[in-house]
Write a protein that holds these residues in place. Structure first.
Motif, mmCIF file in Angstrom:
data_model
loop_
_atom_site.group_PDB
_atom_site.id
_atom_site.type_symbol
_atom_site.label_atom_id
_atom_site.label_comp_id
_atom_site.label_asym_id
_atom_site.label_seq_id
_atom_site.Cartn_x
_atom_site.Cartn_y
_atom_site.Cartn_z
ATOM 1 N N PRO A 147 6.880 0.318 -2.308
ATOM 2 C CA PRO A 147 7.709 1.227 -3.117
ATOM 3 C C PRO A 147 7.790 2.640 -2.548
ATOM 4 N N LEU A 148 6.756 3.090 -1.829
ATOM 5 C CA LEU A 148 6.824 4.395 -1.187
ATOM 6 C C LEU A 148 7.947 4.425 -0.150
ATOM 7 N N CYS A 149 8.036 3.372 0.659
ATOM 8 C CA CYS A 149 9.129 3.299 1.640
ATOM 9 C C CYS A 149 10.483 3.267 0.947
ATOM 10 N N VAL A 150 10.566 2.560 -0.173
ATOM 11 C CA VAL A 150 11.824 2.476 -0.923
ATOM 12 C C VAL A 150 12.256 3.848 -1.419
ATOM 13 N N VAL A 151 11.346 4.571 -2.082
ATOM 14 C CA VAL A 151 11.729 5.854 -2.672
ATOM 15 C C VAL A 151 12.024 6.901 -1.584
ATOM 16 N N LEU A 152 11.287 6.875 -0.479
ATOM 17 C CA LEU A 152 11.567 7.820 0.600
ATOM 18 C C LEU A 152 12.925 7.526 1.244
ATOM 19 N N PHE A 153 13.228 6.251 1.440
ATOM 20 C CA PHE A 153 14.535 5.871 1.990
ATOM 21 C C PHE A 153 15.655 6.267 1.034
ATOM 22 N N VAL A 154 15.449 6.029 -0.260
ATOM 23 C CA VAL A 154 16.462 6.355 -1.264
ATOM 24 C C VAL A 154 16.730 7.853 -1.294
ATOM 25 N N TYR A 155 15.668 8.641 -1.292
ATOM 26 C CA TYR A 155 15.887 10.084 -1.366
ATOM 27 C C TYR A 155 16.532 10.612 -0.091
ATOM 28 N N TRP A 156 16.207 10.033 1.050
ATOM 29 C CA TRP A 156 16.870 10.420 2.293
ATOM 30 C C TRP A 156 18.359 10.114 2.219
ATOM 31 N N THR B 217 0.633 -0.487 -11.042
ATOM 32 C CA THR B 217 1.663 -1.021 -10.146
ATOM 33 C C THR B 217 3.030 -1.004 -10.809
ATOM 34 N N ALA B 218 3.090 -1.379 -12.093
ATOM 35 C CA ALA B 218 4.364 -1.351 -12.819
ATOM 36 C C ALA B 218 4.904 0.070 -12.926
ATOM 37 N N SER B 219 4.019 1.031 -13.174
ATOM 38 C CA SER B 219 4.448 2.428 -13.257
ATOM 39 C C SER B 219 5.038 2.901 -11.936
ATOM 40 N N ILE B 220 4.410 2.513 -10.826
ATOM 41 C CA ILE B 220 4.898 2.927 -9.511
ATOM 42 C C ILE B 220 6.250 2.298 -9.205
ATOM 43 N N TRP B 221 6.396 1.005 -9.476
ATOM 44 C CA TRP B 221 7.665 0.327 -9.194
ATOM 45 C C TRP B 221 8.774 0.785 -10.137
ATOM 46 N N ASN B 222 8.426 1.186 -11.353
ATOM 47 C CA ASN B 222 9.440 1.740 -12.255
ATOM 48 C C ASN B 222 10.002 3.048 -11.716
ATOM 49 N N LEU C 271 2.186 12.728 -4.138
ATOM 50 C CA LEU C 271 0.989 13.573 -4.177
ATOM 51 C C LEU C 271 -0.110 12.975 -5.054
ATOM 52 N N CYS C 272 0.278 12.312 -6.141
ATOM 53 C CA CYS C 272 -0.724 11.756 -7.055
ATOM 54 C C CYS C 272 -1.390 10.498 -6.498
ATOM 55 N N TRP C 273 -0.630 9.640 -5.846
ATOM 56 C CA TRP C 273 -1.155 8.320 -5.516
ATOM 57 C C TRP C 273 -1.590 8.141 -4.063
ATOM 58 N N ILE C 274 -1.064 8.928 -3.140
ATOM 59 C CA ILE C 274 -1.351 8.642 -1.729
ATOM 60 C C ILE C 274 -2.834 8.806 -1.363
ATOM 61 N N ALA D 205 -6.845 -6.362 -0.044
ATOM 62 C CA ALA D 205 -6.613 -4.916 0.022
ATOM 63 C C ALA D 205 -5.299 -4.603 0.725
ATOM 64 N N ILE D 206 -5.008 -5.340 1.801
ATOM 65 C CA ILE D 206 -3.757 -5.105 2.533
ATOM 66 C C ILE D 206 -2.556 -5.498 1.678
ATOM 67 N N VAL D 207 -2.614 -6.685 1.063
ATOM 68 C CA VAL D 207 -1.472 -7.176 0.276
ATOM 69 C C VAL D 207 -1.269 -6.340 -0.984
ATOM 70 N N SER D 208 -2.360 -6.039 -1.682
ATOM 71 C CA SER D 208 -2.237 -5.316 -2.956
ATOM 72 C C SER D 208 -1.775 -3.871 -2.752
ATOM 73 N N THR D 209 -2.374 -3.174 -1.795
ATOM 74 C CA THR D 209 -1.939 -1.795 -1.559
ATOM 75 C C THR D 209 -0.520 -1.738 -0.993
ATOM 76 N N GLY D 210 -0.186 -2.728 -0.161
ATOM 77 C CA GLY D 210 1.179 -2.771 0.367
ATOM 78 C C GLY D 210 2.207 -3.036 -0.722
ATOM 79 N N GLY D 211 1.908 -4.016 -1.587
ATOM 80 C CA GLY D 211 2.856 -4.345 -2.650
ATOM 81 C C GLY D 211 2.879 -3.350 -3.780
ATOM 82 N N ALA D 212 1.746 -2.699 -4.041
ATOM 83 C CA ALA D 212 1.658 -1.776 -5.176
ATOM 84 C C ALA D 212 2.054 -0.353 -4.823
ATOM 85 N N PHE D 213 1.957 0.028 -3.531
ATOM 86 C CA PHE D 213 2.234 1.428 -3.206
ATOM 87 C C PHE D 213 3.084 1.611 -1.953
ATOM 88 N N TYR D 214 2.669 1.053 -0.827
ATOM 89 C CA TYR D 214 3.326 1.385 0.426
ATOM 90 C C TYR D 214 4.766 0.869 0.484
#
Length: 366
Positions: free
Chosen positions: A221-230, A136-141, A305-308, A210-219
């Motif tokens: 930050p995924l929304c953050v990075v996709l929004f940032v790159y856009w 989770t730390a690696s993903i948020w970093n 690609l690695c985590w989804i 499962a909902i809270v952990s996957t949402g906080g650990a991946f989904y």
């Protein structure tokens, strides 16, 4: 008659020997069946499996050494004691911990028959906690690095070095605090990670967790990075359009200017007039921003690609009680672990300072 019925007679001995032979034959059959079962239990250790395990060992060692090299370089070179290298160092710390504490125990689990956990409850809890914490730390970093690149491109005047240092330190603290909260939640009763009956050790399958952990650990930050790159892509496109609009359009082949007056009419002709306020090609700043945008794009693409695949199965499996084959779970898990190997490769490949620092580090040691 007595002699024929006596167990000590030759006939009785023959019956005893026949019984012994029958029992020994049964034992031989049982032992051969057990041997066949044992052999079948060891069938996965084929040449292909040994090759796969060798690759996983090499991946673990390479991930540890490469991230450790980045950490040593940042610590030894004073020029790297500033933003954004503190974000890179935080990412390298999380990836080193993944390679040192998580991947080896996961490899031991892969080697056990049926992927069972035979190292006890305590070690299972430690392994799962560090797994969730470090990944989770690696993903948020990665998300923090993307945000830093975005603000440095779009807010050049407001995002000063002092502001950048403060924001990056806050992002690092929030990254590790959120990761710790998600990883420690099962220790306080939110689901169970260890099953002694099935010898199973895995992340809590409680649907709410499962909902809270996957949402906080991946989904999230995924929304953050996709929004940032856009936003980065949009800003880069806007700047290119701005450059084209600021360029002065060349005058026609022959432009005639007439001056109306009482004097005889005068005509001025300008030929091949082309005026521009800037030279062709990109400025140093624009090249730097383009390179940063490319780095962020590759970092985000590899991260997705690695985590989804792993997080899709982690979210769907507890909710629908789907029985996903263990082989696919292992493939998705190790694909996610490989992101810790690609991270340092990506953000050092786009920075010549790291390459020069690596060379100086090895030259000095020689």
């Amino acid at each position: 008659m007595a002699d024929t019925l006596s167990p000590c007679t030759p006939r009785g001995q023959c019956q005893a020997s026949v019984g012994a032979n029958t029992s020994s034959a049964n034992l031989d059959t049982n032992s051969s069946s057990a041997a066949v079962g044992a052999w079948r239990g060891r069938e996965p250790f084929s040449v292909f499996t040994v090759l796969i395990l060798t690759l996983l060992v090499l991946l673990t060692v390479a991930t540890f050494l490469w991230n450790l090299l980045v950490l040593v370089t940042i610590l030894r070179v004073k020029a790297f004691h500033r933003v954004p290298h503190n974000l890179v160092a935080s990412t390298a710390v999380s990836d080193v911990l993944v390679a040192a504490l998580v991947m080896p125990l996961s490899l031991v689990k892969e080697l056990s028959a049926g992927r069972r956990w035979r190292l006890g409850r305590e070690l299972c809890l430690v392994w799962v906690c560090f797994d969730v914490l470090c990944c989770t730390a690696s993903i948020w970093n990665v998300a923090a690095i993307a945000l830093d690149r975005y603000w440095s491109i779009t807010r050049q005047l407001e995002y000063t070095m002092l502001t950048r240092r403060r924001i990056s330190n806050v992002m690092i603290a929030l990254t590790w605090a959120l990761s710790a909260a998600i990883s420690l939640a099962p220790l306080f009763g939110w689901g169970e990670t260890y099953s002694p009956e099935q010898e199973r050790c895995q992340v809590s399958q409680e649907p709410s967790y499962a909902i809270v952990s996957t949402g906080g650990a991946f989904y999230l930050p995924l929304c953050v990075v996709l929004f940032v790159y856009w936003k980065i892509y949009k800003a880069a496109k806007f700047r290119v359009g701005g450059r084209r609009r600021n360029a002065v359009v060349p005058l026609p082949e022959a432009a005639q200017v007439k001056e109306a007056s009482h004097e005889p009419q005068m005509v001025f002709t300008a030929r091949h007039a082309a005026i521009t306020f800037q030279t062709d090609g990109e400025t140093w700043r624009e090249q730097k921003e383009k390179k940063a945008a490319l780095m962020v794009g590759i970092l985000i693409g590899v991260f997705v690609l690695c985590w989804i695949p792993f997080f899709i199965t982690e979210l769907i499996s507890p909710l629908c009680s789907c029985n996903i084959p263990p082989v696919w779970k292992s493939i998705f898990l190790w694909l996610g672990y490989s992101n810790s190997f690609f991270n340092p490769l990506i953000y050092t490949a786009f920075n010549k300072n790291y390459n020069n620092a690596f060379k100086n580090l090895f030259v000095k040691h020689k």
